[in-house]
Design a protein around this motif. Structure first.
Motif, PDB file in Angstrom:
ATOM      1  N   GLN A  87      -5.382 -17.311  -6.229  1.00 31.32           N
ATOM      2  CA  GLN A  87      -3.932 -17.154  -6.254  1.00 31.32           C
ATOM      3  C   GLN A  87      -3.497 -16.844  -7.872  1.00 31.32           C
ATOM      4  OE1 GLN A  87      -1.985 -18.632  -3.461  1.00 31.32           O
ATOM      5  NE2 GLN A  87      -0.968 -17.116  -4.620  1.00 31.32           N
ATOM      6  N   GLU A  88      -4.663 -16.897  -8.248  1.00 32.21           N
ATOM      7  CA  GLU A  88      -4.231 -16.322 -10.188  1.00 32.21           C
ATOM      8  C   GLU A  88      -4.130 -14.334 -10.597  1.00 32.21           C
ATOM      9  OE1 GLU A  88      -4.528 -19.920 -12.899  1.00 32.21           O
ATOM     10  OE2 GLU A  88      -6.852 -18.749 -12.499  1.00 32.21           O
ATOM     11  N   LEU A  89      -5.038 -14.445  -9.294  1.00 29.18           N
ATOM     12  CA  LEU A  89      -5.728 -12.928  -9.201  1.00 29.18           C
ATOM     13  C   LEU A  89      -4.801 -12.326  -8.488  1.00 29.18           C
ATOM     14  CD1 LEU A  89      -7.978 -10.148 -10.289  1.00 29.18           C
ATOM     15  CD2 LEU A  89      -8.547 -11.685  -8.020  1.00 29.18           C
ATOM     16  N   ALA A  90      -3.858 -12.874  -7.283  1.00 26.56           N
ATOM     17  CA  ALA A  90      -3.662 -12.012  -6.649  1.00 26.56           C
ATOM     18  C   ALA A  90      -1.693 -11.305  -7.894  1.00 26.56           C
ATOM     19  CB  ALA A  90      -3.315 -13.279  -5.254  1.00 26.56           C
ATOM     20  N   ASP A  91      -2.023 -13.129  -8.369  1.00 24.14           N
ATOM     21  CA  ASP A  91       0.324 -13.082  -8.616  1.00 24.14           C
ATOM     22  C   ASP A  91       0.008 -11.904  -9.891  1.00 24.14           C
ATOM     23  OD1 ASP A  91       0.874 -15.029  -7.465  1.00 24.14           O
ATOM     24  OD2 ASP A  91       0.859 -16.665  -8.155  1.00 24.14           O
ATOM     25  N   ALA A  92      -1.726 -11.531 -10.389  1.00 34.25           N
ATOM     26  CA  ALA A  92      -1.011 -10.236 -11.506  1.00 34.25           C
ATOM     27  C   ALA A  92      -1.336  -9.264 -11.076  1.00 34.25           C
ATOM     28  CB  ALA A  92      -2.542 -11.203 -12.872  1.00 34.25           C
ATOM     29  N   VAL A  93      -1.664  -9.273  -9.611  1.00 30.72           N
ATOM     30  CA  VAL A  93      -1.730  -7.773  -9.211  1.00 30.72           C
ATOM     31  C   VAL A  93      -0.710  -7.664  -8.760  1.00 30.72           C
ATOM     32  CG1 VAL A  93      -2.697  -6.304  -7.263  1.00 30.72           C
ATOM     33  CG2 VAL A  93      -4.416  -7.893  -8.606  1.00 30.72           C
ATOM     34  N   GLU A  94      -0.035  -8.763  -8.081  1.00 31.32           N
ATOM     35  CA  GLU A  94       1.879  -8.346  -8.039  1.00 31.32           C
ATOM     36  C   GLU A  94       2.500  -8.283  -8.834  1.00 31.32           C
ATOM     37  OE1 GLU A  94       5.283  -8.230  -5.850  1.00 31.32           O
ATOM     38  OE2 GLU A  94       2.611  -8.291  -5.153  1.00 31.32           O
ATOM     39  N   GLN A  95       1.851  -8.790 -10.028  1.00 37.21           N
ATOM     40  CA  GLN A  95       3.475  -8.099 -11.601  1.00 37.21           C
ATOM     41  C   GLN A  95       2.882  -6.737 -11.673  1.00 37.21           C
ATOM     42  OE1 GLN A  95       2.983 -10.752 -15.125  1.00 37.21           O
ATOM     43  NE2 GLN A  95       1.699 -12.780 -14.035  1.00 37.21           N
ATOM     44  N   MET A  96       1.473  -6.303 -11.448  1.00 35.57           N
ATOM     45  CA  MET A  96       1.025  -5.158 -11.759  1.00 35.57           C
ATOM     46  C   MET A  96       2.555  -4.521 -10.587  1.00 35.57           C
ATOM     47  SD  MET A  96      -2.998  -4.705 -12.479  1.00 35.57           S
ATOM     48  CE  MET A  96      -3.136  -2.866 -12.544  1.00 35.57           C
ATOM     49  N   TRP A  97       2.141  -4.274  -9.418  1.00 31.68           N
ATOM     50  CA  TRP A  97       3.121  -3.679  -8.802  1.00 31.68           C
ATOM     51  C   TRP A  97       4.020  -3.367  -8.661  1.00 31.68           C
ATOM     52  CZ3 TRP A  97       2.668  -0.008  -5.381  1.00 31.68           C
ATOM     53  CH2 TRP A  97       3.514   0.505  -4.504  1.00 31.68           C
ATOM     54  N   GLN A  98       4.959  -4.596  -9.153  1.00 30.50           N
ATOM     55  CA  GLN A  98       6.380  -5.101  -9.623  1.00 30.50           C
ATOM     56  C   GLN A  98       6.558  -4.196 -10.564  1.00 30.50           C
ATOM     57  OE1 GLN A  98       8.484  -6.319  -7.545  1.00 30.50           O
ATOM     58  NE2 GLN A  98       7.478  -7.427  -6.628  1.00 30.50           N
ATOM     59  N   LYS A  99       5.852  -3.917 -11.609  1.00 29.34           N
ATOM     60  CA  LYS A  99       6.020  -3.377 -12.882  1.00 29.34           C
ATOM     61  C   LYS A  99       5.250  -1.940 -13.160  1.00 29.34           C
ATOM     62  CE  LYS A  99       5.151  -5.640 -16.968  1.00 29.34           C
ATOM     63  NZ  LYS A  99       4.074  -6.280 -17.761  1.00 29.34           N
ATOM     64  N   ARG A 100       4.832  -1.080 -11.791  1.00 29.46           N
ATOM     65  CA  ARG A 100       4.853  -0.102 -11.231  1.00 29.46           C
ATOM     66  C   ARG A 100       3.137  -0.073 -11.763  1.00 29.46           C
ATOM     67  NH1 ARG A 100      10.306   3.882 -10.184  1.00 29.46           N
ATOM     68  NH2 ARG A 100      11.248   2.230  -9.027  1.00 29.46           N
ATOM     69  N   ARG A 101       2.149  -0.621 -12.312  1.00 22.37           N
ATOM     70  CA  ARG A 101       1.343  -0.297 -13.361  1.00 22.37           C
ATOM     71  C   ARG A 101      -0.197   0.109 -12.299  1.00 22.37           C
ATOM     72  NH1 ARG A 101       0.482  -2.233 -18.028  1.00 22.37           N
ATOM     73  NH2 ARG A 101      -1.782  -3.170 -17.375  1.00 22.37           N
ATOM     74  N   TYR A 102       0.394   0.163 -10.993  1.00 25.18           N
ATOM     75  CA  TYR A 102      -0.915   1.165  -9.943  1.00 25.18           C
ATOM     76  C   TYR A 102       0.114   1.840  -9.143  1.00 25.18           C
ATOM     77  CZ  TYR A 102      -1.155  -2.482  -6.191  1.00 25.18           C
ATOM     78  OH  TYR A 102      -0.666  -3.670  -5.219  1.00 25.18           O
ATOM     79  N   HIS A 103      -0.776   3.362  -8.536  1.00 22.01           N
ATOM     80  CA  HIS A 103       0.026   3.378  -7.141  1.00 22.01           C
ATOM     81  C   HIS A 103      -1.080   2.808  -6.610  1.00 22.01           C
ATOM     82  CE1 HIS A 103      -0.947   7.325  -4.223  1.00 22.01           C
ATOM     83  NE2 HIS A 103       0.218   6.957  -4.147  1.00 22.01           N
ATOM     84  N   GLU A 104      -2.762   3.008  -5.902  1.00 16.98           N
ATOM     85  CA  GLU A 104      -3.758   2.274  -5.110  1.00 16.98           C
ATOM     86  C   GLU A 104      -4.960   1.312  -6.076  1.00 16.98           C
ATOM     87  OE1 GLU A 104      -3.955   5.046  -1.681  1.00 16.98           O
ATOM     88  OE2 GLU A 104      -5.160   5.602  -3.150  1.00 16.98           O
ATOM     89  N   MET A 105      -5.220   0.060  -5.893  1.00 11.14           N
ATOM     90  CA  MET A 105      -6.585  -0.245  -6.629  1.00 11.14           C
ATOM     91  C   MET A 105      -7.610  -1.041  -5.085  1.00 11.14           C
ATOM     92  SD  MET A 105      -3.925  -2.764  -8.631  1.00 11.14           S
ATOM     93  CE  MET A 105      -5.889  -3.467  -9.466  1.00 11.14           C
ATOM     94  N   PHE A 106      -8.481  -0.603  -6.284  1.00 12.66           N
ATOM     95  CA  PHE A 106      -9.541  -1.522  -5.398  1.00 12.66           C
ATOM     96  C   PHE A 106     -10.601  -1.796  -5.380  1.00 12.66           C
ATOM     97  CE2 PHE A 106     -14.102   0.151  -4.198  1.00 12.66           C
ATOM     98  CZ  PHE A 106     -13.831  -0.272  -3.158  1.00 12.66           C
ATOM     99  N   PHE A 107     -10.455  -3.310  -5.077  1.00 11.21           N
ATOM    100  CA  PHE A 107     -11.836  -4.178  -5.538  1.00 11.21           C
ATOM    101  C   PHE A 107     -13.059  -4.002  -5.331  1.00 11.21           C
ATOM    102  CE2 PHE A 107      -7.076  -5.529  -7.091  1.00 11.21           C
ATOM    103  CZ  PHE A 107      -7.277  -6.189  -8.324  1.00 11.21           C
ATOM    104  N   MET A 108     -13.689  -3.804  -6.099  1.00  9.37           N
ATOM    105  CA  MET A 108     -15.578  -4.320  -6.190  1.00  9.37           C
ATOM    106  C   MET A 108     -15.823  -5.362  -6.672  1.00  9.37           C
ATOM    107  SD  MET A 108     -18.059  -1.494  -6.149  1.00  9.37           S
ATOM    108  CE  MET A 108     -20.116  -1.628  -6.210  1.00  9.37           C
ATOM    109  N   ILE A 109     -16.384  -6.917  -5.863  1.00  6.36           N
ATOM    110  CA  ILE A 109     -16.715  -8.227  -5.807  1.00  6.36           C
ATOM    111  C   ILE A 109     -17.656  -7.886  -5.192  1.00  6.36           C
ATOM    112  CG2 ILE A 109     -15.725 -10.318  -6.093  1.00  6.36           C
ATOM    113  CD1 ILE A 109     -13.200  -9.009  -4.989  1.00  6.36           C
ATOM    114  N   ASP A 110     -19.057  -8.132  -6.441  1.00  9.59           N
ATOM    115  CA  ASP A 110     -20.246  -9.007  -6.402  1.00  9.59           C
ATOM    116  C   ASP A 110     -20.749  -9.938  -7.256  1.00  9.59           C
ATOM    117  OD1 ASP A 110     -23.094  -9.291  -5.779  1.00  9.59           O
ATOM    118  OD2 ASP A 110     -23.311  -7.413  -6.594  1.00  9.59           O
ATOM    119  N   THR A 111     -20.256 -11.723  -5.872  1.00  9.11           N
ATOM    120  CA  THR A 111     -20.326 -13.051  -6.171  1.00  9.11           C
ATOM    121  C   THR A 111     -20.796 -13.100  -4.919  1.00  9.11           C
ATOM    122  OG1 THR A 111     -17.927 -13.724  -6.195  1.00  9.11           O
ATOM    123  CG2 THR A 111     -18.961 -12.370  -8.405  1.00  9.11           C
TER     124      THR A 111
END
Length: 354
Positions: free
Chosen positions: A178-202
């Motif tokens: 949830q914290e990660l999702a909220d941080a990404v939403e802040q990025m979107w609202q602040k126009r800090r990305y066009h597209e994102m690709f998450f690659m998670i190896d855990t």
């Protein structure tokens, strides 16, 4: 005097209205593709969150991805490399100042050109979230800032120890999905990305992208909820696993990619079938508007900047209209017979596998 004051005020109001009107007309006259800026630059945030010698493979994972994105054109100035522990300088390392991702010791991924931006106890949940959202303290060096904008495609690679809905940082704290999702939403609202690709190896990596709700996000994880993400092989010389399965097969794919490659993200999402990874690779693409099979892999892992080379000099002195026409015809002939070509930026480099 009073009438004069009102007159000045009226003039100011008229000037302001004229200015607003002119700005509006300029805005309306701009082409639509200018108003809707697309992908203009690439960034990568590469994170290893674990510590201690037995987690050697996580450092090898992140350094291997770092090497690949640099080879494909993303400069160090646009890569944020985060490593919680320095295996190259660990006293247990029988080969000091090196980190290998293969038991054959084919490539030292901790070379002289590695630039680590956050290391050791700088690798915290707070610093990671501040990095993504741009909420860094004043005076933070440029190398520690994610200076993205609305035209940035951002690759985020995460490796370490995870569980259902969280990723551990240095065995002392954790970031939740949830914290990660909220941080990404802040990025979107602040126009800090066009597209994102998450690659998670855990372990249980898919749980980290389940809470995402922001647009233009594509994500892949090495394991589903309830599954472990497994290692690939041991190097007997150091006595620990040196790379994880999913990252190993992802690298095997990336090493066959060149800056002018036609390979797609759709192909990349299927690099590690269950028979190879043992765990089930998870993919989330409902937030991503494009078909991954039509998205070049270099949209996230590279930064293609072709350079056009001519094989002859160009006379820049004044020429007549007839001479100009003759010159244009000559250039067209050279293009058609392929004497004028694009030059590749990087030499071919292959990784041996064990």
């Amino acid at each position: 005097m009073k009438n004069m004051t009102y007159g000045v005020a009226n003039i100011l109001v008229i000037l302001i209205l004229m200015l607003v009107s002119s700005i509006s007309s300029i805005h309306r006259s701009l082409p639509e593709d200018f108003l809707q800026a697309g992908h203009t630059n690439n960034w990568a945030v590469l994170v290893d969150t674990s510590r201690f010698w037995f987690n050697y493979r996580h450092v090898a994972n992140v350094l291997s991805i770092y090497r690949s994105v640099k080879r494909l054109g993303i400069p160090d100035s646009q890569i944020i490399l985060i490593i919680a522990d320095d295996m190259a300088c660990n006293p247990r390392n029988p080969r000091p100042a090196t980190v290998f991702n293969n038991a054959n010791q084919h490539i030292n991924v901790y070379g002289d050109d590695v630039e680590v931006d956050y290391r050791g106890y700088e690798v915290t949940v707070e610093n990671f979230v501040r990095l993504l959202t741009g909420r860094l303290p004043p005076g933070t060096p440029r190398s520690k800032q994610l200076l993205t904008d609305e035209g940035s495609n951002v690759l985020v690679y995460l490796t370490g120890h995870g569980g259902d809905g969280f990723l551990k940082f240095q065995d002392s704290e954790e970031v939740t999905s949830q914290e990660l999702a909220d941080a990404v939403e802040q990025m979107w609202q602040k126009r800090r990305y066009h597209e994102m690709f998450f690659m998670i190896d855990t372990c249980q990596g898919a749980s980290l992208y389940e809470k995402f709700y922001s647009p233009n996000i594509l994500a892949v994880a090495s394991s589903l909820v309830g599954e472990d993400s497994l290692s690939h092989h041991v190097d007997p010389a150091i006595g620990v696993y040196i790379i994880d399965r999913y990252t190993y097969y992802a690298l095997d794919f990336l090493e066959r990619v060149e800056p002018d490659s036609t390979k797609t993200m759709g192909e990349f999402l299927s690099v590690c079938p269950k028979r190879a990874c043992i765990s089930t690779v998870g993919v989330r693409k409902d937030l991503f508007p494009r078909d991954p099979h039509k998205v070049p892999i270099t949209d996230f892992f590279g930064s293609l900047r072709p350079v056009e080379l001519t094989l002859s000099g160009l006379n820049v002195t004044a020429m007549s209209r007839t001479q100009n026409q003759s010159r244009r015809e000559e250039l067209k002939r050279k293009v058609s017979d392929r004497s004028l070509q694009y030059a590749k930026q990087f030499p071919t480099s292959k990784l041996g596998s064990s």
